[in-house]
Write a protein that holds these residues in place. Sequence first.
Motif, short mmCIF file in Angstrom:
data_model
loop_
_atom_site.label_atom_id
_atom_site.label_comp_id
_atom_site.label_asym_id
_atom_site.label_seq_id
_atom_site.Cartn_x
_atom_site.Cartn_y
_atom_site.Cartn_z
N SER A 17 1.50 5.05 -4.80
CA SER A 17 0.45 6.00 -4.43
C SER A 17 -0.90 5.31 -4.29
O SER A 17 -1.68 5.64 -3.38
CB SER A 17 0.37 7.11 -5.48
OG SER A 17 1.54 7.90 -5.51
N ARG A 21 -3.26 5.18 -1.08
CA ARG A 21 -4.62 5.72 -1.18
C ARG A 21 -5.67 4.72 -0.72
O ARG A 21 -6.64 5.09 -0.05
CB ARG A 21 -4.88 6.12 -2.63
CG ARG A 21 -6.30 6.61 -2.92
CD ARG A 21 -6.47 6.90 -4.40
NE ARG A 21 -7.85 7.21 -4.74
CZ ARG A 21 -8.31 7.36 -5.99
NH1 ARG A 21 -7.45 7.25 -7.02
NH2 ARG A 21 -9.58 7.62 -6.23
N GLU A 207 -5.24 1.34 -10.74
CA GLU A 207 -5.68 1.89 -9.45
C GLU A 207 -6.93 1.18 -8.95
O GLU A 207 -7.04 0.85 -7.76
CB GLU A 207 -5.92 3.40 -9.56
CG GLU A 207 -4.66 4.24 -9.59
CD GLU A 207 -4.05 4.37 -10.98
OE1 GLU A 207 -2.99 5.01 -11.11
OE2 GLU A 207 -4.63 3.84 -11.94
#
Length: 228
Positions: A17, A21, A207
């Motif tokens: 993800s 992103r 992230e």
Amino acid sequence: MQTLDAQFRLLLDRIASAEQRFERPSGSVRLLAVSKTRPSGDIEQVYRLGQRDFGENYLQEALPKIQALAGLSGVQWHFIGRIQANKTGDIAAAFDWVHSVDRLKIAQRLNEQRPTDRPPLNICLQVNLEDEISKGGIAPAEATLLAAAIAELPRLKLRGLMCIPAEHEDFDTQRRVFARLRRLRDELNRQGQTLDTLSMGMSGDLEAAIAEGSTLVRVGTAIFGHRS
């Protein structure tokens, strides 16, 4: 309580993800499963799910596990802890990667002690981005000279840079720290290095690391749970 299998799959989804992103190519971020303090059985279970890269911090703990799991094909062992000079021989012989090199003396010993029947040892320089006294790593200003010296050692292959930044809860702050390592990697490559690895990002900040170009995230807790 989630099973190890479920936690591992959730982490892979989390990495995928983040790649999407931040417009990173799918599969461009490798997972290094940090298996310190974990028994061989847990490592083998994650191996059966497809994981191949495992990171260890403590040599005396790692060596029995490496021996016990020697029959698993394709495993890459990464040493990510502080390096004592009297342990370089075992590290050079047992591991495929070392992420925590921050002294030329250590690099020279790893080079001299790397078995000739094994490929060159993959090396990352550990960079101390925030001048933390409690952590190892070179200052960014020292990276050019050390990288140039290590690149001349024939039994080592300089692959990239590693950092262990302080814990920051704010996402933008996390990104700013990781961006410093990315810029340093880019500068070294402009100087003639061919670094392809940014070893940065852990369970709490992967992230932000992926957003800033990490190619390898080092994760233990999000796979195995909190250590007892």
